[in-house]
Write an enzyme that holds these catalytic residues in place. Structure first.
Site, PDB file in Angstrom:
ATOM      1  N   ILE A 118       0.860  -1.008  -0.112  1.00  0.00           N
ATOM      2  CA  ILE A 118       0.028  -0.046   0.240  1.00  0.00           C
ATOM      3  C   ILE A 118       0.851   0.797  -0.055  1.00  0.00           C
ATOM      4  O   ILE A 118       0.851   1.876  -0.868  1.00  0.00           O
ATOM      5  CB  ILE A 118      -1.191   0.185   1.246  1.00  0.00           C
ATOM      6  CG1 ILE A 118      -1.747  -1.195   1.385  1.00  0.00           C
ATOM      7  CG2 ILE A 118      -1.850   1.309   1.409  1.00  0.00           C
ATOM      8  CD1 ILE A 118      -2.628  -1.557   2.312  1.00  0.00           C
ATOM      9  N   CYS A 119       1.649   1.854   1.553  1.00  0.00           N
ATOM     10  CA  CYS A 119       2.287   2.862   1.165  1.00  0.00           C
ATOM     11  C   CYS A 119       3.903   2.874   0.326  1.00  0.00           C
ATOM     12  O   CYS A 119       4.313   3.986  -0.129  1.00  0.00           O
ATOM     13  CB  CYS A 119       2.518   3.015   3.080  1.00  0.00           C
ATOM     14  SG  CYS A 119       0.697   3.265   3.883  1.00  0.00           S
ATOM     15  N   VAL A 120       3.828   1.958   0.577  1.00  0.00           N
ATOM     16  CA  VAL A 120       5.169   1.629  -0.786  1.00  0.00           C
ATOM     17  C   VAL A 120       4.962   2.043  -2.545  1.00  0.00           C
ATOM     18  O   VAL A 120       5.174   2.606  -2.680  1.00  0.00           O
ATOM     19  CB  VAL A 120       5.721   0.883  -0.683  1.00  0.00           C
ATOM     20  CG1 VAL A 120       7.359   1.025  -1.576  1.00  0.00           C
ATOM     21  CG2 VAL A 120       6.562   0.925   0.949  1.00  0.00           C
TER      22      VAL A 120
END
Length: 217
Positions: A118-120
């Site tokens: 997600i956040c990467v």
């Protein structure tokens, strides 16, 4: 997709900028792709290595009031530095983060974060589409499952990202042991974060500084 090869494709500290994303308690609590302790160690090592080589680091969290502050292992490396707190899940949609990266003038974007899928993945894919040279540090990142982490890596590879581990990044920044400017600082990082290699180095130093026993008469 641009093929990444040749000497110019290797990482250079003078061209690199590090972005550490959402290394927070909430994310760590559901980290299942790696040993959480290893991820904390590897991320701390990556942060210390960036500092040793003068690579600027952008620190960012998401809704820290609920998800928790960045690990102190990271923020202690950069005392007094602002942590950019976002509402965007996708870091690359946050103007403050992107402006901070652009202000460095660097073109090699090094990213690690929680969670990989997600956040990467989201900022990496967007930044690649905007022409950035992006490297993901896989062992300073992690997902909610092994599958989630691995599928995210496949997705980012397909988009053109480069994958490395923190020790590979450190070695590429150093490149040549005849470059002594940052070798001592890098050695300090290796001593405390490179596992058996660090311990072996300490043992070597012990042996080199141990007087030889007098031979039996």
């Amino acid at each position: 997709m641009k093929i990444r090869n040749g000497l110019d494709s290797l990482l250079r500290p003078e061209d690199s900028v590090l972005v550490l994303i959402d290394h927070q308690p909430y994310q760590l609590a559901n980290l299942n792709s790696h040993d959480p302790q290893a991820v904390v160690n590897n991320t701390t090592a990556l942060a210390k290595t960036a500092k040793a080589f003068g690579v600027p680091a952008i620190l960012t969290s998401v809704v820290a009031a609920r998800g928790g502050l960045l690990f102190p292992h990271i923020t202690d490396v950069f005392p007094g530095q602002e942590v950019i707190d976002r509402t965007f899940i996708n870091t690359w949609e946050d103007r403050k983060v992107v402006d901070a990266v652009k202000a460095t003038g660097r073109k090699q974007l090094i990213i690690a974060g929680l969670w990989t899928e997600i956040c990467v993945a989201m900022p990496v894919i967007q930044a690649l589409g905007e022409g950035w040279d992006v490297t993901v540090v896989t062992d300073a990142s992690g997902g909610t499952s092994v599958e989630a982490h691995e599928v995210a890596i496949q997705r980012m590879l397909a988009a053109g990202a480069n994958m490395m581990t923190w020790l590979a990044v450190a070695s590429e920044w150093q490149r040549d042991w005849a470059r002594t400017e940052h070798a001592a600082e890098l050695t300090e990082v290796l001593k405390y974060h490179a596992g058996g290699s660090g311990i072996a180095y300490l043992w070597e130093q012990q042996l080199l500084n141990t007087p030889l026993a007098a031979s039996a008469g």
